[in-house]
Design an enzyme around this catalytic site. Structure first.
Site, PDB file in Angstrom:
ATOM      1  N   GLU A 199       0.878  -1.175   0.000  1.00 28.56           N
ATOM      2  CA  GLU A 199       0.000   0.000   0.000  1.00 28.56           C
ATOM      3  C   GLU A 199       0.910   1.218   0.000  1.00 28.56           C
ATOM      4  O   GLU A 199       1.532   1.548   1.007  1.00 28.56           O
ATOM      5  CB  GLU A 199      -0.898   0.011   1.232  1.00 28.56           C
ATOM      6  CG  GLU A 199      -1.851   1.187   1.283  1.00 28.56           C
ATOM      7  CD  GLU A 199      -2.320   1.463   2.700  1.00 28.56           C
ATOM      8  OE1 GLU A 199      -2.104   2.610   3.170  1.00 28.56           O
ATOM      9  OE2 GLU A 199      -2.870   0.556   3.329  1.00 28.56           O
ATOM     10  N   CYS A 236      -2.488   8.093   4.153  1.00 26.61           N
ATOM     11  CA  CYS A 236      -2.143   7.607   2.818  1.00 26.61           C
ATOM     12  C   CYS A 236      -3.192   7.933   1.766  1.00 26.61           C
ATOM     13  O   CYS A 236      -2.866   8.011   0.580  1.00 26.61           O
ATOM     14  CB  CYS A 236      -1.899   6.105   2.864  1.00 26.61           C
ATOM     15  SG  CYS A 236      -3.318   5.145   3.427  1.00 26.61           S
TER      16      CYS A 236
END
Length: 526
Positions: A199, A236
């Site tokens: 990720e 993120c």
């Protein structure tokens, strides 16, 4: 709350020589097969939940030391979502495990999708970021108190310790972080052919609908101001830049400045004095963001101030140009939000598609057609409509990147499947060797054997017309429900004719089955 950041004790790194010993201990722990028990997994999940519940004030304090983060944000961004994940795994792991997938042996994670890894029956090594000094130290203290130390461990450290970890053979590696480090992890994993889940963040754009049918500038500005400034921009999936219709630019700038003022009122000292505004995680990260900000070609319309020793960087809004490739090409990961005017939604889409696929794409529009238009013409790890951040926390949604923003999913059932291996298992019975089935596979082959095998595989008929041809009558009739019913009736009649002959006596299939089971009984197989 004071505007000063509190000092943090240095983080004690794991001795490099101990890392391989921890690795071997976890592998041996897995070989005891204790994680095959669903009850054991539930017990460890519950212990993880109790670790958070019993020590929530200590975690709140650790997040405050690392980020100067408010308690509410800590529960919204970290504690609450992990607690919810624990509850979801406890509720669903029995159902997930019904198909008996096989857990990976030993998993190595840099961050927190440990709930689904535990639910999937894995031994887990967790490596927190060395920048989260207080949080990493607290995890190292609490993990062995609450979780089985033969199955779950923490390793703290920086480059040297991480290099040692990556030298070892793991069964799965999960990493969340920058694209640069993600490449290093993937390269190291490739040496052992270790599967990875990455990720990697990257640039997460926003498209604003400026049409009379879809526009809601005030809502978009408020939610994007919150989403970008949450944890001082260090999430993120935070919105990274906003593509706004040129004619709506001034209105949007005005509304987002009003939204920031409502969240961090000047009358109360602004964001620097606010206990609701976090800090940059380290001096090094502060310097990186400040260099990026100082080198912009855009116009700063709000914020821009910073205090290095406090790791404070004010919420900053800038108006940029599509050609500012430096700012719009690198992930900011801080409280800076560029607004980029465009002449049309197609220009916005073309700009997004000319770059790497983002982890998240957001659109703000009340028009379903606009929402679908953007979604159908773009690619991203997730697609969020009229909000931000929340798509990463919903149990029923897969969460992960695409292309340079990562690959694999790690939330809820999708995480369970990521951290298990679905092993194909088949027991072939003796009757598979009947001539009408796969008995024809044995040489010597005859012409009728070929025909039989082709019939079994359905060769010779494709229920879709050739290019440029109209569907045949058989294809058209195959779509009619009563034809399906007729096929079932014919099939039932065919089976009956094999089971009974015309005189009502047992057919050859019945005789064979009866004799087969009688033989089993005589031989004592049942």
């Amino acid at each position: 709350m004071s505007d000063k950041v509190l000092p943090r004790e240095p983080l004690a790194y794991t001795a490099v020589d101990d890392i391989e010993k921890i690795h071997d201990r976890l592998r041996e722990g897995f070989r005891t097969r204790k994680t095959r028990s669903i009850e054991y997994r539930k017990q460890q999940l519950a212990q993880l939940g109790y670790m958070l519940q019993d020590n929530h004030e200590r975690f709140e304090h650790a997040f405050m030391l690392d980020f100067r983060r408010h308690v509410l944000d800590s529960h919204l961004a970290e504690l609450g979502s992990v607690h919810s994940a624990v509850l979801g795994c406890l509720r669903d792991v029995d159902q997930w495990a019904k198909e008996t997938p096989i857990p990976f042996n030993l998993n190595f994670y840099f961050m927190s999708p440990k709930t689904t890894a535990i639910a999937a029956g894995n031994a887990v090594m967790l490596k927190p970021s060395e920048l989260n000094i207080a949080t990493a130290a607290l995890l190292a203290e609490l993990f062995p108190k609450y979780l089985d130390p033969d199955m779950f461990a923490i390793v703290n450290g920086s480059i040297k310790e991480t290099q040692k970890l990556l030298e070892l053979r793991w069964d799965h590696i999960m990493f969340t972080g920058s694209i640069r480090v993600g490449r290093i992890v993937a390269e190291a994993a490739a040496k052992h052919l270790t599967p990875t889940t990455l990720e990697l963040g990257g640039k997460s754009p926003v498209i604003i609908d400026g049409s009379s049918k879809g526009k809601n500038i005030k809502l978009a500005a408020r939610r994007l101001a919150w989403g970008r400034m949450m944890n001082c921009g260090q999430t993120c999936v935070a919105p990274d830049y906003i593509l706004v219709p040129r004619e709506c630019q001034d209105e949007f700038v005005r509304e987002i400045k009003l939204a920031l003022e409502s969240m961090y009122p000047s009358s109360r000292g602004g964001p620097r004095q606010s206990d609701s505004y976090s800090r940059i995680i380290s001096i090094g990260q502060f310097d990186r963001i400040k260099r990026l900000l100082d080198g912009t070609k855009g116009k700063i319309v709000a914020g821009g101030q910073g205090e290095r020793e406090e790791r404070f960087l004010a919420p900053t809004i800038s108006v940029d140009d599509l050609n500012d490739s430096d700012r719009l090409g690198r992930e900011i990961f801080g409280p800076v939000l560029p607004i980029v005017p465009v002449d049309s939604v197609d220009e916005a889409i073309a700009f997004i598609n000319s770059r790497e696929h983002p982890l998240a794409l957001m659109v703000f529009s009340n028009d379903p057609e606009f929402q679908q238009y953007v979604g159908d013409r773009t690619q991203s790890g997730s697609y969020m409509i009229n909000d931000c951040l929340f798509q990463a926390t919903v149990d029923g949604l897969p969460f992960g990147g695409i292309g340079s923003s990562g690959y694999g999913n790690h939330v809820g059932r999708y995480g369970f499947e990521t951290f298990t291996h679905s092993r194909a298992t088949m027991d072939s019975p003796a009757w598979m060797d009947l001539k009408i089935l796969y008995g024809s596979r044995y040489p010597p082959f005859r012409k009728e054997d070929v025909s039989r095998i082709k019939l079994i595989w359905g060769e010779g008929y494709i229920p879709y017309p050739r290019l440029g041809e109209a569907p045949s009558l058989r294809m058209r009739m195959g779509k009619v429900p009563w034809i399906k019913l007729l096929e079932l009736v014919i099939a039932a009649w065919a089976l009956k004719s094999l089971w009974w002959d015309r005189n009502g006596n047992g057919g050859w299939v019945k005789e064979w089955v009866t004799g087969f089971w009688a033989g089993k009984l005589r031989l004592g197989w049942t």
